[in-house]
Design a protein around this motif. Structure first.
Motif, mmCIF file in Angstrom:
data_model
loop_
_atom_site.group_PDB
_atom_site.id
_atom_site.type_symbol
_atom_site.label_atom_id
_atom_site.label_comp_id
_atom_site.label_asym_id
_atom_site.label_seq_id
_atom_site.Cartn_x
_atom_site.Cartn_y
_atom_site.Cartn_z
ATOM 1 N N MET A 1 -8.449 58.437 37.439
ATOM 2 C CA MET A 1 -8.491 56.993 37.571
ATOM 3 C C MET A 1 -7.748 56.617 38.867
ATOM 4 S SD MET A 1 -7.142 54.084 34.820
ATOM 5 C CE MET A 1 -6.984 55.376 33.630
ATOM 6 N N LYS A 2 -8.410 55.849 39.701
ATOM 7 C CA LYS A 2 -7.820 55.424 40.961
ATOM 8 C C LYS A 2 -6.819 54.297 40.712
ATOM 9 C CE LYS A 2 -8.957 53.917 45.569
ATOM 10 N NZ LYS A 2 -9.891 53.195 46.398
ATOM 11 N N LYS A 3 -5.650 54.417 41.331
ATOM 12 C CA LYS A 3 -4.616 53.384 41.159
ATOM 13 C C LYS A 3 -4.976 52.136 41.950
ATOM 14 C CE LYS A 3 -0.584 55.894 39.795
ATOM 15 N NZ LYS A 3 0.836 56.071 39.960
ATOM 16 N N THR A 4 -4.691 51.010 41.340
ATOM 17 C CA THR A 4 -4.908 49.735 42.007
ATOM 18 C C THR A 4 -3.671 49.374 42.821
ATOM 19 O OG1 THR A 4 -3.986 48.453 40.179
ATOM 20 C CG2 THR A 4 -6.356 48.935 40.086
ATOM 21 N N ASN A 5 -3.805 48.372 43.665
ATOM 22 C CA ASN A 5 -2.668 47.887 44.437
ATOM 23 C C ASN A 5 -1.540 47.439 43.508
ATOM 24 O OD1 ASN A 5 -1.367 47.138 46.934
ATOM 25 N ND2 ASN A 5 -1.739 45.017 46.351
ATOM 26 N N ALA A 6 -1.893 46.766 42.415
ATOM 27 C CA ALA A 6 -0.876 46.320 41.452
ATOM 28 C C ALA A 6 -0.106 47.512 40.887
ATOM 29 C CB ALA A 6 -1.532 45.518 40.328
ATOM 30 N N ALA A 7 -0.808 48.586 40.560
ATOM 31 C CA ALA A 7 -0.151 49.787 40.035
ATOM 32 C C ALA A 7 0.758 50.410 41.086
ATOM 33 C CB ALA A 7 -1.198 50.796 39.562
ATOM 34 N N ARG A 8 0.304 50.465 42.332
ATOM 35 C CA ARG A 8 1.138 51.027 43.398
ATOM 36 C C ARG A 8 2.408 50.201 43.614
ATOM 37 N NH1 ARG A 8 -3.988 52.078 45.307
ATOM 38 N NH2 ARG A 8 -4.079 50.237 46.645
ATOM 39 N N LEU A 9 2.278 48.885 43.498
ATOM 40 C CA LEU A 9 3.467 48.026 43.634
ATOM 41 C C LEU A 9 4.473 48.290 42.516
ATOM 42 C CD1 LEU A 9 1.738 44.710 44.710
ATOM 43 C CD2 LEU A 9 3.298 46.103 46.101
ATOM 44 N N LEU A 10 3.981 48.494 41.293
ATOM 45 C CA LEU A 10 4.888 48.818 40.178
ATOM 46 C C LEU A 10 5.521 50.186 40.384
ATOM 47 C CD1 LEU A 10 2.982 47.393 37.075
ATOM 48 C CD2 LEU A 10 4.835 46.333 38.391
ATOM 49 N N ASP A 11 4.753 51.134 40.915
ATOM 50 C CA ASP A 11 5.316 52.453 41.242
ATOM 51 C C ASP A 11 6.470 52.300 42.224
ATOM 52 O OD1 ASP A 11 3.508 53.891 39.676
ATOM 53 O OD2 ASP A 11 2.184 54.388 41.361
ATOM 54 N N LYS A 12 6.235 51.532 43.270
ATOM 55 C CA LYS A 12 7.254 51.336 44.309
ATOM 56 C C LYS A 12 8.515 50.697 43.737
ATOM 57 C CE LYS A 12 7.780 49.353 48.918
ATOM 58 N NZ LYS A 12 7.175 48.506 49.946
ATOM 59 N N ALA A 13 8.334 49.807 42.761
ATOM 60 C CA ALA A 13 9.467 49.135 42.120
ATOM 61 C C ALA A 13 10.086 49.972 40.999
ATOM 62 C CB ALA A 13 9.022 47.781 41.578
ATOM 63 N N LYS A 14 9.524 51.157 40.762
ATOM 64 C CA LYS A 14 9.985 52.076 39.705
ATOM 65 C C LYS A 14 9.905 51.439 38.310
ATOM 66 C CE LYS A 14 12.943 54.887 42.714
ATOM 67 N NZ LYS A 14 11.909 55.090 43.651
ATOM 68 N N ILE A 15 8.805 50.709 38.085
ATOM 69 C CA ILE A 15 8.556 50.091 36.784
ATOM 70 C C ILE A 15 7.553 50.946 36.030
ATOM 71 C CG2 ILE A 15 7.548 48.093 35.623
ATOM 72 C CD1 ILE A 15 8.779 46.384 37.871
ATOM 73 N N ARG A 16 7.918 51.298 34.807
ATOM 74 C CA ARG A 16 7.038 52.121 33.969
ATOM 75 C C ARG A 16 5.867 51.290 33.462
ATOM 76 N NH1 ARG A 16 10.597 54.292 29.482
ATOM 77 N NH2 ARG A 16 8.597 54.014 28.498
ATOM 78 N N TYR A 17 4.698 51.891 33.474
ATOM 79 C CA TYR A 17 3.478 51.250 32.983
ATOM 80 C C TYR A 17 2.460 52.341 32.703
ATOM 81 C CZ TYR A 17 1.495 52.404 37.473
ATOM 82 O OH TYR A 17 1.050 53.109 38.542
ATOM 83 N N ASP A 18 1.426 52.000 31.997
ATOM 84 C CA ASP A 18 0.268 52.868 31.832
ATOM 85 C C ASP A 18 -0.930 52.116 32.382
ATOM 86 O OD1 ASP A 18 1.467 55.066 30.461
ATOM 87 O OD2 ASP A 18 1.492 53.870 28.621
ATOM 88 N N LEU A 19 -1.790 52.813 33.078
ATOM 89 C CA LEU A 19 -3.039 52.262 33.567
ATOM 90 C C LEU A 19 -4.100 52.626 32.536
ATOM 91 C CD1 LEU A 19 -3.852 50.680 36.065
ATOM 92 C CD2 LEU A 19 -4.303 52.842 37.225
ATOM 93 N N VAL A 20 -4.714 51.615 31.936
ATOM 94 C CA VAL A 20 -5.635 51.837 30.833
ATOM 95 C C VAL A 20 -7.022 51.311 31.204
ATOM 96 C CG1 VAL A 20 -6.032 51.420 28.369
ATOM 97 C CG2 VAL A 20 -3.695 51.520 29.245
ATOM 98 N N GLU A 21 -8.028 52.154 31.014
ATOM 99 C CA GLU A 21 -9.404 51.754 31.327
ATOM 100 C C GLU A 21 -10.085 51.145 30.114
ATOM 101 O OE1 GLU A 21 -11.371 54.351 34.754
ATOM 102 O OE2 GLU A 21 -10.957 55.522 32.948
#
Length: 155
Positions: A1-21
């Protein structure tokens, strides 16, 4: 699954999340469809709405997927006498996102953000990841802190 810009921003902020299709239905872009596709409680799947206040301009309301925003409450909490939804044709220009994929994370500009208080009832909520077919599963406290949202009653 390709990461979205929103997911990359959360990564940069070190915020845990799951990307769900989920399966997109172009004829039904509703949060209800998203919740059903994910097999999740509609109260945990939040939709991101963009409004225009008469006094303050653009602001964002994040509400449970099965609910309708109360424009009077949204106007009041945002310091306006009245508010209305922005036109669909304005959404991409204002946020960088299209209908059915408007994420509260990573908009073109930071607008004031208000999130409905029931988000605090859950360990995690779902919000758009910025493209149709993907949602971010995230802790509401982490999301609120990152997007600098105000928790209030919007429905």
């Amino acid at each position: 699954m390709k990461k979205t810009n929103a997911a990359r921003l959360l990564d940069k902020a070190k915020i845990r999340y799951d990307l769900v299709e989920y399966t997109v239905d172009e004829a039904d872009l509703s949060a209800v469809h998203v919740a059903e596709s994910l097999g999740q409680n509609i109260d945990q799947v939040f939709k991101t709405l963009v409004l225009r206040g008469k006094s303050t301009g653009i602001f964002v309301a994040i509400i449970p997927g099965g609910a309708e925003v109360n424009l009077k409450k949204a106007a009041k909490v945002s310091g306006n006498k009245s508010a209305e939804m922005v036109l669909m044709k304005e959404l991409l220009q204002l946020t960088g996102y299209i209908r059915g994929a408007c994420s509260p994370v990573g908009m073109k500009k930071h607008y004031p953000v208000y999130i409905h208080k029931t988000c605090m009832d859950f360990e995690f909520i779902f919000v758009s990841a910025g493209i149709r077919g993907q949602q971010l599963k995230v802790n509401p406290d982490d999301l609120i802190s990152y997007i600098r949202a105000i928790v209030c009653d919007l429905i």
